[in-house]
Write an enzyme that holds these catalytic residues in place. Structure first.
Site, PDB file in Angstrom:
ATOM      1  N   SER A 287       0.856  -1.187   0.000  1.00 48.93           N
ATOM      2  CA  SER A 287       0.000   0.000   0.000  1.00 48.93           C
ATOM      3  C   SER A 287       0.893   1.237   0.000  1.00 48.93           C
ATOM      4  O   SER A 287       2.001   1.210   0.543  1.00 48.93           O
ATOM      5  CB  SER A 287      -0.862  -0.007   1.261  1.00 48.93           C
ATOM      6  OG  SER A 287      -1.356   1.293   1.500  1.00 48.93           O
ATOM      7  N   SER A 288       0.387   2.341  -0.546  1.00 47.97           N
ATOM      8  CA  SER A 288       1.206   3.557  -0.588  1.00 47.97           C
ATOM      9  C   SER A 288       1.391   4.160   0.801  1.00 47.97           C
ATOM     10  O   SER A 288       2.209   5.074   0.960  1.00 47.97           O
ATOM     11  CB  SER A 288       0.574   4.587  -1.531  1.00 47.97           C
ATOM     12  OG  SER A 288      -0.725   4.874  -1.111  1.00 47.97           O
ATOM     13  N   CYS A 289       0.693   3.649   1.827  1.00 47.72           N
ATOM     14  CA  CYS A 289       0.895   4.202   3.181  1.00 47.72           C
ATOM     15  C   CYS A 289       2.218   3.745   3.790  1.00 47.72           C
ATOM     16  O   CYS A 289       2.539   4.124   4.902  1.00 47.72           O
ATOM     17  CB  CYS A 289      -0.280   3.876   4.086  1.00 47.72           C
ATOM     18  SG  CYS A 289      -0.335   2.156   4.513  1.00 47.72           S
TER      19      CYS A 289
ATOM     20  N   TYR B 245      -0.194  -0.947  10.406  1.00 41.97           N
ATOM     21  CA  TYR B 245      -0.495  -1.539   9.091  1.00 41.97           C
ATOM     22  C   TYR B 245       0.674  -1.324   8.134  1.00 41.97           C
ATOM     23  O   TYR B 245       1.114  -2.244   7.429  1.00 41.97           O
ATOM     24  CB  TYR B 245      -1.769  -0.872   8.581  1.00 41.97           C
ATOM     25  CG  TYR B 245      -2.215  -1.188   7.179  1.00 41.97           C
ATOM     26  CD1 TYR B 245      -2.874  -2.378   6.888  1.00 41.97           C
ATOM     27  CD2 TYR B 245      -2.026  -0.262   6.148  1.00 41.97           C
ATOM     28  CE1 TYR B 245      -3.322  -2.640   5.598  1.00 41.97           C
ATOM     29  CE2 TYR B 245      -2.472  -0.517   4.864  1.00 41.97           C
ATOM     30  CZ  TYR B 245      -3.122  -1.710   4.590  1.00 41.97           C
ATOM     31  OH  TYR B 245      -3.572  -1.957   3.317  1.00 41.97           O
TER      32      TYR B 245
ATOM     33  N   LYS C 289       3.189  -3.955   6.148  1.00 40.62           N
ATOM     34  CA  LYS C 289       3.372  -3.951   4.687  1.00 40.62           C
ATOM     35  C   LYS C 289       4.851  -3.799   4.320  1.00 40.62           C
ATOM     36  O   LYS C 289       5.326  -4.426   3.378  1.00 40.62           O
ATOM     37  CB  LYS C 289       2.550  -2.823   4.056  1.00 40.62           C
ATOM     38  CG  LYS C 289       1.037  -3.044   4.141  1.00 40.62           C
ATOM     39  CD  LYS C 289       0.634  -4.227   3.300  1.00 40.62           C
ATOM     40  CE  LYS C 289      -0.863  -4.427   3.232  1.00 40.62           C
ATOM     41  NZ  LYS C 289      -1.218  -5.672   2.545  1.00 40.62           N
TER      42      LYS C 289
ATOM     43  N   HIS D   8     -12.940   3.451   3.486  1.00 44.63           N
ATOM     44  CA  HIS D   8     -12.057   4.503   2.966  1.00 44.63           C
ATOM     45  C   HIS D   8     -12.896   5.673   2.457  1.00 44.63           C
ATOM     46  O   HIS D   8     -14.115   5.553   2.324  1.00 44.63           O
ATOM     47  CB  HIS D   8     -11.213   3.942   1.814  1.00 44.63           C
ATOM     48  CG  HIS D   8     -10.211   2.919   2.251  1.00 44.63           C
ATOM     49  ND1 HIS D   8     -10.208   1.632   1.771  1.00 44.63           N
ATOM     50  CD2 HIS D   8      -9.180   2.985   3.115  1.00 44.63           C
ATOM     51  CE1 HIS D   8      -9.206   0.959   2.327  1.00 44.63           C
ATOM     52  NE2 HIS D   8      -8.574   1.752   3.146  1.00 44.63           N
TER      53      HIS D   8
HETATM   54  N1  LIG Z   1      -8.607  -0.967  -0.822  1.00 51.58           N
HETATM   55  C1  LIG Z   1      -7.633  -0.104  -1.035  1.00 51.58           C
HETATM   56  O1  LIG Z   1      -7.856   1.094  -1.238  1.00 51.58           O
HETATM   57  C2  LIG Z   1      -6.203  -0.573  -1.054  1.00 51.58           C
HETATM   58  C3  LIG Z   1      -5.212   0.404  -1.265  1.00 51.58           C
HETATM   59  C4  LIG Z   1      -3.888   0.014  -1.274  1.00 51.58           C
HETATM   60  C5  LIG Z   1      -3.571  -1.317  -1.067  1.00 51.58           C
HETATM   61  N2  LIG Z   1      -4.534  -2.248  -0.882  1.00 51.58           N
HETATM   62  C6  LIG Z   1      -4.095  -3.636  -0.652  1.00 51.58           C
HETATM   63  O2  LIG Z   1      -4.748  -4.523  -1.530  1.00 51.58           O
HETATM   64  C7  LIG Z   1      -4.932  -5.788  -0.882  1.00 51.58           C
HETATM   65  C8  LIG Z   1      -6.391  -6.192  -0.977  1.00 51.58           C
HETATM   66  O3  LIG Z   1      -7.206  -5.181  -0.384  1.00 51.58           O
HETATM   67  P1  LIG Z   1      -8.785  -5.115  -0.631  1.00 51.58           P
HETATM   68  O4  LIG Z   1      -9.136  -3.697  -0.725  1.00 51.58           O
HETATM   69  O5  LIG Z   1      -9.156  -6.061  -1.692  1.00 51.58           O
HETATM   70  O6  LIG Z   1      -9.309  -5.640   0.777  1.00 51.58           O
HETATM   71  P2  LIG Z   1     -10.621  -6.522   1.070  1.00 51.58           P
HETATM   72  O7  LIG Z   1     -11.691  -6.214   0.107  1.00 51.58           O
HETATM   73  O8  LIG Z   1     -10.885  -6.351   2.532  1.00 51.58           O
HETATM   74  O9  LIG Z   1     -10.104  -7.987   0.796  1.00 51.58           O
HETATM   75  C9  LIG Z   1      -9.196  -8.643   1.644  1.00 51.58           C
HETATM   76  C10 LIG Z   1      -9.509 -10.115   1.601  1.00 51.58           C
HETATM   77  O10 LIG Z   1      -8.613 -10.784   2.520  1.00 51.58           O
HETATM   78  C11 LIG Z   1      -9.378 -11.721   3.248  1.00 51.58           C
HETATM   79  N3  LIG Z   1      -8.765 -11.993   4.542  1.00 51.58           N
HETATM   80  C12 LIG Z   1      -8.605 -11.137   5.570  1.00 51.58           C
HETATM   81  N4  LIG Z   1      -8.034 -11.786   6.619  1.00 51.58           N
HETATM   82  C13 LIG Z   1      -7.843 -13.063   6.228  1.00 51.58           C
HETATM   83  C14 LIG Z   1      -7.314 -14.219   6.848  1.00 51.58           C
HETATM   84  N5  LIG Z   1      -6.871 -14.177   8.110  1.00 51.58           N
HETATM   85  N6  LIG Z   1      -7.272 -15.375   6.145  1.00 51.58           N
HETATM   86  C15 LIG Z   1      -7.747 -15.417   4.872  1.00 51.58           C
HETATM   87  N7  LIG Z   1      -8.253 -14.384   4.226  1.00 51.58           N
HETATM   88  C16 LIG Z   1      -8.306 -13.198   4.886  1.00 51.58           C
HETATM   89  C17 LIG Z   1     -10.733 -11.066   3.416  1.00 51.58           C
HETATM   90  O11 LIG Z   1     -11.700 -12.038   3.742  1.00 51.58           O
HETATM   91  P3  LIG Z   1     -13.132 -11.566   4.375  1.00 51.58           P
HETATM   92  O12 LIG Z   1     -13.755 -10.663   3.364  1.00 51.58           O
HETATM   93  O13 LIG Z   1     -13.844 -12.848   4.574  1.00 51.58           O
HETATM   94  O14 LIG Z   1     -12.783 -10.844   5.638  1.00 51.58           O
HETATM   95  C18 LIG Z   1     -10.928 -10.467   2.037  1.00 51.58           C
HETATM   96  O15 LIG Z   1     -11.476 -11.395   1.148  1.00 51.58           O
HETATM   97  C19 LIG Z   1      -4.440  -5.603   0.549  1.00 51.58           C
HETATM   98  O16 LIG Z   1      -3.135  -6.099   0.667  1.00 51.58           O
HETATM   99  C20 LIG Z   1      -4.435  -4.112   0.740  1.00 51.58           C
HETATM  100  O17 LIG Z   1      -3.458  -3.727   1.649  1.00 51.58           O
HETATM  101  C21 LIG Z   1      -5.852  -1.902  -0.861  1.00 51.58           C
END
Ligand SMILES: NC(=O)c1ccc[n+]([C@@H]2O[C@H](COP(=O)([O-])OP(=O)(O)OC[C@H]3O[C@@H](n4cnc5c(N)ncnc54)[C@H](OP(=O)(O)O)[C@@H]3O)[C@@H](O)[C@H]2O)c1
Length: 327
Positions: free
Chosen positions: A107-109, A136, A140, A183
């Site tokens: 993540s950019s953070c 967090y 990362k 967010h």
């Molecule tokens: N969203 C953003 O704006 C953003 C920005 C920068 C980077 N990212 C990065 O992109 C990646 C995906 O983010 P996202 O936005 O897609 O998040 P998300 O929609 O919350 O998806 C995360 C997934 O991980 C699963 N998960 C969480 N804990 C788990 C565990 N202990 N075991 C197995 N699965 C688990 C969640 O399952 P459940 O749904 O069942 O909880 C969910 O399916 C992350 O690494 C995040 O840091 C996201």
């Protein structure tokens, strides 16, 4: 040639599901997928058993504990523990079970709060982090350093090639619209939608509306993820360094929160006033990443902010019709 067996960790999440969509659209259908209920990635033994049984060829690590400022501030222990455990378990089990190619989603953070804008990859570890999401971000950063360390130690002997991408703020289908834990962009979509439905005359937004932020549509992020995973090794290495091997993934320009609110109001059809509560904190004045390296490597975003917000709102309406995602 037979297709590689691909494990997308977090395939029901916003990014993981977009990566699966992208790979399927390219004709890939050899996946191994597990929900959190089937495989808790913080459980080291379960992760080891899964990798030993399935032996995937490639891993996209898009499972993580993710949330906005409020969630990060309220659950800091969960944010550091879950993310460290998930990535340590998956990266190490991938290595011990012969996975050569893995993509870690950061993540950019990870960048310092006061890093010069736009932030390029070299800004990592040059200053103090934003305190609200420090746990967090530290997790990362450890994930990036794990990938680099496994490459440095096992690159020669095992042909290990673990890469990292650092996305800016993402949005789109599958986003989290929780009233407190989401967010900024999905939170605005929800608030403007509810204001339109209730006929409210004003929506008040925290802060002055002047901070600038960058937003990337999740399908563009998925395309970038697949692009980086598929870059040949010589090209990836030529554009990274062994101890600075991550690549930024951004939209390339930012908008003020006031402009963003205007776009969301338009997409949702809200026609009332937009107010600003200037007694509330603004956060950093600007957060834009420099994605020049990845652009040079052949990836560009395809979906403009206005179009993306429109698509995200359509997806939001479908989820609210089916009972909006609450966490
Ligand atoms: N969203 C953003 O704006 C953003 C920005 C920068 C980077 N990212 C990065 O992109 C990646 C995906 O983010 P996202 O936005 O897609 O998040 P998300 O929609 O919350 O998806 C995360 C997934 O991980 C699963 N998960 C969480 N804990 C788990 C565990 N202990 N075991 C197995 N699965 C688990 C969640 O399952 P459940 O749904 O069942 O909880 C969910 O399916 C992350 O690494 C995040 O840091 C996201």
């Amino acid at each position: 040639m037979s297709q590689p067996k691909i494990y997308v960790a977090g395939h029901l999440g916003m990014v993981g599901s977009a990566i699966v969509r992208r790979l399927r659209a390219r004709g890939h259908d050899n996946f191994v997928l597990r929900t959190l209920q089937e495989l808790d990635l913080t459980d080291q033994q379960a992760v080891n058993e899964f990798f030993a049984a399935e032996r995937p060829d490639q891993v996209y690590l898009a499972a993580a504990k993710v949330g906005g400022i409020h969630a990060n501030n309220t659950y800091p222990a969960e944010f550091i523990y879950d993310n460290l455990m998930i990535q340590a378990n998956v990266i190490h089990a991938a290595h011990t079970n012969g996975v050569r190619k893995l993509l870690f989603l950061g993540s950019s953070c990870i960048y310092p709060k006061l890093a010069p804008q736009p932030m390029d990859e070299d800004a990592l570890l040059t200053g103090k982090l934003e305190p609200t999401n420090e746990p967090y971000a530290i997790a990362k950063i450890a994930g990036i350093k794990m990938c680099e360390s496994y490459n440095r130690q096992y690159g020669e002997s095992h042909d290990t090639d673990y890469r990292s991408v650092m996305p800016t703020n993402l949005y789109g289908p599958g986003d989290n619209y929780h009233p407190e834990n989401s967010h900024v962009l999905p939170a605005l979509i929800r608030r403007f939608h509810e204001a339109k439905v209730s006929g409210a005359s004003e929506v008040v937004i925290w802060g002055t509306g002047t901070p600038r932020r960058e937003f990337l549509y999740v399908d563009d992020m998925a395309a970038a993820s697949v692009h980086v995973m598929e870059l040949d090794q010589a090209t990836y290495r030529a554009h990274t360094e062994p101890m600075r091997a991550h690549l930024n993934v951004g939209y390339g320009s930012d908008v003020s929160i006031a402009e963003l609110a205007g776009l969301v109001a338009e997409a949702t059809g809200y026609t009332g006033q937009i107010g600003f509560d200037v007694t509330k904190p603004d956060g950093s004045p600007r957060k834009l990443i420099d994605s020049g390296r990845l652009n040079t490597l052949g990836w560009q975003p395809q979906i403009g902010l206005e179009e993306g917000i429109g698509r995200a709102y359509e997806a939001f309406l479908k989820t609210t019709a089916a009972g909006a995602k609450q966490n």
